[in-house]
Design a protein around this motif. Structure first.
Motif, PDB file in Angstrom:
ATOM      1  N   PRO A 188       0.814  -1.233   0.000  1.00 55.63           N
ATOM      2  CA  PRO A 188       0.000   0.000   0.000  1.00 55.63           C
ATOM      3  C   PRO A 188       0.840   1.271   0.000  1.00 55.63           C
ATOM      4  CG  PRO A 188      -0.098  -1.102   2.135  1.00 55.63           C
ATOM      5  CD  PRO A 188       0.583  -2.049   1.204  1.00 55.63           C
ATOM      6  N   HIS A 189       2.072   1.196   0.557  1.00 54.10           N
ATOM      7  CA  HIS A 189       2.941   2.386   0.593  1.00 54.10           C
ATOM      8  C   HIS A 189       3.437   2.783  -0.801  1.00 54.10           C
ATOM      9  CE1 HIS A 189       5.427  -1.196   0.903  1.00 54.10           C
ATOM     10  NE2 HIS A 189       6.457  -0.502   0.465  1.00 54.10           N
ATOM     11  N   LYS A 190       3.250   1.883  -1.785  1.00 56.11           N
ATOM     12  CA  LYS A 190       3.673   2.215  -3.151  1.00 56.11           C
ATOM     13  C   LYS A 190       2.509   2.674  -4.031  1.00 56.11           C
ATOM     14  CE  LYS A 190       7.876  -0.518  -3.561  1.00 56.11           C
ATOM     15  NZ  LYS A 190       8.630  -1.503  -4.361  1.00 56.11           N
ATOM     16  N   ALA A 191       1.355   2.930  -3.412  1.00 54.66           N
ATOM     17  CA  ALA A 191       0.167   3.322  -4.182  1.00 54.66           C
ATOM     18  C   ALA A 191       0.439   4.540  -5.056  1.00 54.66           C
ATOM     19  CB  ALA A 191      -0.996   3.602  -3.225  1.00 54.66           C
ATOM     20  N   TRP A 192       1.175   5.503  -4.505  1.00 52.94           N
ATOM     21  CA  TRP A 192       1.486   6.720  -5.279  1.00 52.94           C
ATOM     22  C   TRP A 192       2.283   6.386  -6.534  1.00 52.94           C
ATOM     23  CZ3 TRP A 192       6.521   8.145  -6.352  1.00 52.94           C
ATOM     24  CH2 TRP A 192       7.514   7.435  -5.663  1.00 52.94           C
ATOM     25  N   TRP A 193       3.237   5.435  -6.407  1.00 51.69           N
ATOM     26  CA  TRP A 193       4.079   5.059  -7.542  1.00 51.69           C
ATOM     27  C   TRP A 193       3.269   4.313  -8.609  1.00 51.69           C
ATOM     28  CZ3 TRP A 193       7.764   5.926 -10.641  1.00 51.69           C
ATOM     29  CH2 TRP A 193       8.264   4.926 -11.485  1.00 51.69           C
ATOM     30  N   PHE A 194       2.396   3.414  -8.164  1.00 49.84           N
ATOM     31  CA  PHE A 194       1.550   2.684  -9.110  1.00 49.84           C
ATOM     32  C   PHE A 194       0.687   3.653  -9.917  1.00 49.84           C
ATOM     33  CE2 PHE A 194       1.606  -0.990  -5.852  1.00 49.84           C
ATOM     34  CZ  PHE A 194       2.777  -1.486  -6.403  1.00 49.84           C
ATOM     35  N   SER A 195       0.281   4.741  -9.250  1.00 44.60           N
ATOM     36  CA  SER A 195      -0.569   5.719  -9.926  1.00 44.60           C
ATOM     37  C   SER A 195       0.228   6.583 -10.897  1.00 44.60           C
ATOM     38  CB  SER A 195      -1.260   6.595  -8.876  1.00 44.60           C
ATOM     39  OG  SER A 195      -2.170   7.453  -9.486  1.00 44.60           O
ATOM     40  N   VAL A 196       1.323   7.188 -10.417  1.00 40.14           N
ATOM     41  CA  VAL A 196       2.075   8.118 -11.286  1.00 40.14           C
ATOM     42  C   VAL A 196       2.794   7.402 -12.422  1.00 40.14           C
ATOM     43  CG1 VAL A 196       2.378   9.836  -9.458  1.00 40.14           C
ATOM     44  CG2 VAL A 196       4.175   8.142  -9.842  1.00 40.14           C
ATOM     45  N   SER A 197       3.130   6.130 -12.212  1.00 41.34           N
ATOM     46  CA  SER A 197       3.824   5.376 -13.269  1.00 41.34           C
ATOM     47  C   SER A 197       2.861   4.833 -14.323  1.00 41.34           C
ATOM     48  CB  SER A 197       4.616   4.212 -12.655  1.00 41.34           C
ATOM     49  OG  SER A 197       3.736   3.286 -12.039  1.00 41.34           O
ATOM     50  N   GLY A 198       1.577   5.047 -14.123  1.00 40.07           N
ATOM     51  CA  GLY A 198       0.592   4.629 -15.122  1.00 40.07           C
ATOM     52  C   GLY A 198       0.135   3.187 -14.999  1.00 40.07           C
ATOM     53  N   GLN A 199       0.591   2.471 -13.931  1.00 41.47           N
ATOM     54  CA  GLN A 199       0.234   1.051 -13.807  1.00 41.47           C
ATOM     55  C   GLN A 199      -1.253   0.857 -13.483  1.00 41.47           C
ATOM     56  OE1 GLN A 199       3.153  -1.596 -11.753  1.00 41.47           O
ATOM     57  NE2 GLN A 199       4.326   0.277 -11.471  1.00 41.47           N
ATOM     58  N   VAL A 200      -1.802   1.753 -12.640  1.00 39.23           N
ATOM     59  CA  VAL A 200      -3.230   1.657 -12.316  1.00 39.23           C
ATOM     60  C   VAL A 200      -4.046   1.875 -13.586  1.00 39.23           C
ATOM     61  CG1 VAL A 200      -5.146   2.712 -11.052  1.00 39.23           C
ATOM     62  CG2 VAL A 200      -2.949   2.348  -9.903  1.00 39.23           C
ATOM     63  N   LYS A 201      -3.706   2.919 -14.331  1.00 42.77           N
ATOM     64  CA  LYS A 201      -4.423   3.245 -15.573  1.00 42.77           C
ATOM     65  C   LYS A 201      -4.361   2.074 -16.558  1.00 42.77           C
ATOM     66  CE  LYS A 201      -4.663   6.912 -19.090  1.00 42.77           C
ATOM     67  NZ  LYS A 201      -4.084   6.431 -20.333  1.00 42.77           N
ATOM     68  N   LYS A 202      -3.180   1.493 -16.702  1.00 39.34           N
ATOM     69  CA  LYS A 202      -2.988   0.376 -17.638  1.00 39.34           C
ATOM     70  C   LYS A 202      -3.907  -0.798 -17.281  1.00 39.34           C
ATOM     71  CE  LYS A 202       0.281  -3.328 -18.558  1.00 39.34           C
ATOM     72  NZ  LYS A 202       1.566  -3.941 -18.141  1.00 39.34           N
ATOM     73  N   HIS A 203      -3.992  -1.116 -15.994  1.00 39.28           N
ATOM     74  CA  HIS A 203      -4.775  -2.289 -15.587  1.00 39.28           C
ATOM     75  C   HIS A 203      -6.277  -2.009 -15.604  1.00 39.28           C
ATOM     76  CE1 HIS A 203      -0.754  -3.627 -14.354  1.00 39.28           C
ATOM     77  NE2 HIS A 203      -1.244  -4.832 -14.585  1.00 39.28           N
ATOM     78  N   LEU A 204      -6.660  -0.766 -15.359  1.00 36.59           N
ATOM     79  CA  LEU A 204      -8.072  -0.411 -15.523  1.00 36.59           C
ATOM     80  C   LEU A 204      -8.489  -0.507 -16.991  1.00 36.59           C
ATOM     81  CD1 LEU A 204      -8.393   2.623 -13.064  1.00 36.59           C
ATOM     82  CD2 LEU A 204      -9.522   0.399 -12.842  1.00 36.59           C
ATOM     83  N   GLU A 205      -7.565  -0.143 -17.889  1.00 37.67           N
ATOM     84  CA  GLU A 205      -7.851  -0.261 -19.335  1.00 37.67           C
ATOM     85  C   GLU A 205      -7.968  -1.727 -19.749  1.00 37.67           C
ATOM     86  OE1 GLU A 205      -4.686   1.984 -21.095  1.00 37.67           O
ATOM     87  OE2 GLU A 205      -5.731   3.916 -20.838  1.00 37.67           O
ATOM     88  N   LEU A 206      -7.122  -2.590 -19.162  1.00 37.51           N
ATOM     89  CA  LEU A 206      -7.233  -4.028 -19.446  1.00 37.51           C
ATOM     90  C   LEU A 206      -8.589  -4.562 -18.971  1.00 37.51           C
ATOM     91  CD1 LEU A 206      -3.695  -5.442 -18.510  1.00 37.51           C
ATOM     92  CD2 LEU A 206      -4.758  -5.483 -20.767  1.00 37.51           C
ATOM     93  N   ALA A 207      -9.017  -4.115 -17.780  1.00 33.30           N
ATOM     94  CA  ALA A 207     -10.318  -4.554 -17.253  1.00 33.30           C
ATOM     95  C   ALA A 207     -11.445  -4.112 -18.181  1.00 33.30           C
ATOM     96  CB  ALA A 207     -10.526  -3.991 -15.845  1.00 33.30           C
ATOM     97  N   GLU A 208     -11.333  -2.915 -18.734  1.00 35.67           N
ATOM     98  CA  GLU A 208     -12.349  -2.418 -19.681  1.00 35.67           C
ATOM     99  C   GLU A 208     -12.339  -3.236 -20.972  1.00 35.67           C
ATOM    100  OE1 GLU A 208     -14.949  -0.305 -19.965  1.00 35.67           O
ATOM    101  OE2 GLU A 208     -14.753  -0.340 -17.800  1.00 35.67           O
ATOM    102  N   GLU A 209     -11.157  -3.617 -21.426  1.00 31.18           N
ATOM    103  CA  GLU A 209     -11.064  -4.457 -22.633  1.00 31.18           C
ATOM    104  C   GLU A 209     -11.764  -5.795 -22.396  1.00 31.18           C
ATOM    105  OE1 GLU A 209      -7.845  -6.858 -25.415  1.00 31.18           O
ATOM    106  OE2 GLU A 209      -7.075  -5.422 -23.944  1.00 31.18           O
ATOM    107  N   ASN A 210     -11.564  -6.348 -21.212  1.00 34.88           N
ATOM    108  CA  ASN A 210     -12.221  -7.600 -20.846  1.00 34.88           C
ATOM    109  C   ASN A 210     -13.744  -7.439 -20.902  1.00 34.88           C
ATOM    110  OD1 ASN A 210     -12.058 -10.301 -20.091  1.00 34.88           O
ATOM    111  ND2 ASN A 210     -12.058  -9.847 -17.909  1.00 34.88           N
ATOM    112  N   ASN A 211     -14.233  -6.305 -20.369  1.00 30.07           N
ATOM    113  CA  ASN A 211     -15.674  -6.013 -20.417  1.00 30.07           C
ATOM    114  C   ASN A 211     -16.188  -6.023 -21.854  1.00 30.07           C
ATOM    115  OD1 ASN A 211     -15.556  -5.647 -17.675  1.00 30.07           O
ATOM    116  ND2 ASN A 211     -15.857  -3.441 -17.709  1.00 30.07           N
TER     117      ASN A 211
END
Length: 447
Positions: A188-211
């Motif tokens: 959880p302490h790396k949440a900021w890094w996952f966000s600024v590095s675009g990893q959260v965005k990338k995985h949300l886009e993958l979830a949308e592709e699955n939809n």
């Protein structure tokens, strides 16, 4: 209840908790065992001034929060927030009235009579998947069982409606998103890094592709008007009691994603550990073989065969006792409550380790030994009181019957055709969202 009246199980110091944090993140089970051995069947951790976490392997605690007073215990933010971000709002991630409405809607699709209709298709998928099982060489079991379990779920959901390309893409996305979700939860302490590095965005886009892939399959099915005997058809036919309407497409997509996640990895885990245990217990393996041979000589009806697999079911249960696929669950109380001898404040996070409960010497003789007879005859009634392979209470896994059919079919097909020899006496595992087998290798030889 005034503030000073709250009391909790023995406390693990926050200093000890922080010192162990990195090891717990890698594999919490050895640490949990150490804490249970020191403090007893429940212990607590105080976070900050007023937040508490309880971890328990006490059967009374499990029954109370999952069954007796389940209405006061909702899923934690881990399940309702983290999981729903990628998986949507399906049975696994929602609570309250909406959960009850969805459960009532979907339950009939998993009725035993409905599952019986899927058995022929399920068996043919399993036979074709296991046709090319490698013989006389080391096989890493989990990837093989994962492939089998994923294809059984996918083709039971969409019998004729999905190309291999789409199937592989769904599988890739599910694995990618799940692996990232574990990182988010454990770091959880790396949440900021996952966000600024675009990893959260990338995985949300993958979830949308699955939809989009699942939506396309649903739309093709509804426009074709074909009568197909699969889970998708059963879900499309369900109707809400109050309105007489079916699920919206977006809700159907969310429920299908949950079925993929819940229905394939847990089954793959259980099959891997069961085959590993059979490979280390040739006398048990022989009894399974003899039971299957006898049953097949008595009837060709697959459902009847499954209903007669008493010993095979006992083997499967004992395997899931030792290695529960969903190894831990958690809840938070909506209101203050009395939990056994403890007065707990609302918002307390309570974890129940099924892994430790299933090995608690208070409930099990020789708890670390593989003894299928625990689940036969009169002994079975006693064992089932302390056994949670699919959870318990109203939120017990809706696909339990489907999973048991599938696992019995896989085990019977493999044992009927092969001898299994395990290459190690102990099974490695990684406790993620599920208890994932690691480096479990066997050799299959033709029977």
């Amino acid at each position: 209840m005034s503030k000073n009246k709250y009391n909790y199980p023995p406390k693990l110091s926050i200093a000890r908790f922080l010192l162990d944090a990195e090891g717990v993140r890698r594999n919490p089970i050895p640490f949990h065992k150490r804490y249970f051995d020191k403090f007893g069947d429940s212990f607590s951790i105080k976070i900050g001034k007023s937040r508490h976490i309880i971890l328990s392997r006490d059967n009374d605690v499990a029954q109370y929060i999952l069954q007796k007073n389940h209405k006061n215990y909702h899923k934690s933010k881990f399940q309702s927030v983290y999981l729903s971000k990628y998986l949507g709002k399906g049975l696994l991630t929602v609570d309250g009235e909406f959960w009850l409405k969805q459960r009532r809607l979907i339950q009939p699709a998993f009725h035993k009579q409905k599952m019986n209709l899927l058995v022929e298709n399920m068996k043919s998928i399993i036979v074709s998947e296991l046709d090319n099982l490698q013989k006389e060489e080391q096989v890493d079991l989990f990837p093989v069982m994962s492939e089998v379990a994923f294809n059984v779920v996918a083709k039971s959901l969409f019998q004729f409606s999905i190309s291999e390309e789409k199937l592989n893409r769904i599988k890739f996305i599910i694995e990618e998103v799940q692996n990232f979700l574990i990182k988010e939860i454990r770091l959880p302490h790396k949440a900021w890094w996952f966000s600024v590095s675009g990893q959260v965005k990338k995985h949300l886009e993958l979830a949308e592709e699955n939809n989009r892939i699942i939506q396309q399959i649903i739309e093709e099915r509804t426009s074709s008007k074909n009568e197909v005997n699969d889970l998708l058809n059963m879900l499309l036919e369900t109707r809400y009691e109050d309105s007489g309407e079916g699920m919206s497409i977006s809700q159907l997509i969310d429920e299908i994603k949950i079925l993929f996640i819940a229905g394939h990895e847990t089954t793959a885990n259980a099959l891997t550990f069961t085959l590993f245990l059979l490979g280390n217990n040739p006398e048990v393996q022989q009894q399974v073989f003899e039971e299957i041979t006898k049953i097949e000589s008595e009837t060709e009806d697959i459902v009847e065969q499954l209903q007669k697999m008493t010993y095979t079911n006992a083997v499967l249960n004992e395997s899931m006792r030792l290695y529960p696929p969903a190894w831990i669950t958690d809840r938070q109380n909506v209101e203050d409550d009395i939990l056994g001898e403890f007065n707990i404040k609302k918002g307390t996070l309570i974890g129940v380790s099924f892994y430790e409960l299933h090995r608690n010497p208070k409930y099990w003789n020789n708890p670390d030994e593989f003894i299928p007879e625990r689940f036969l005859g009169d002994q079975k009634k006693i064992s089932m009181q302390y056994f949670y392979p699919f959870g318990a209470g109203p939120r017990m896994c809706i696909g339990a019957g489907f999973a048991i059919y599938e696992m019995c079919l896989v085990i019977s097909h493999i044992v009927k055709n092969h001898h299994i020899i395990s290459l190690k006496n102990t099974a490695g595992f990684n406790p993620l969202i599920t208890l994932k087998p690691v480096d479990v290798k066997v050799v299959f030889s033709k029977r």
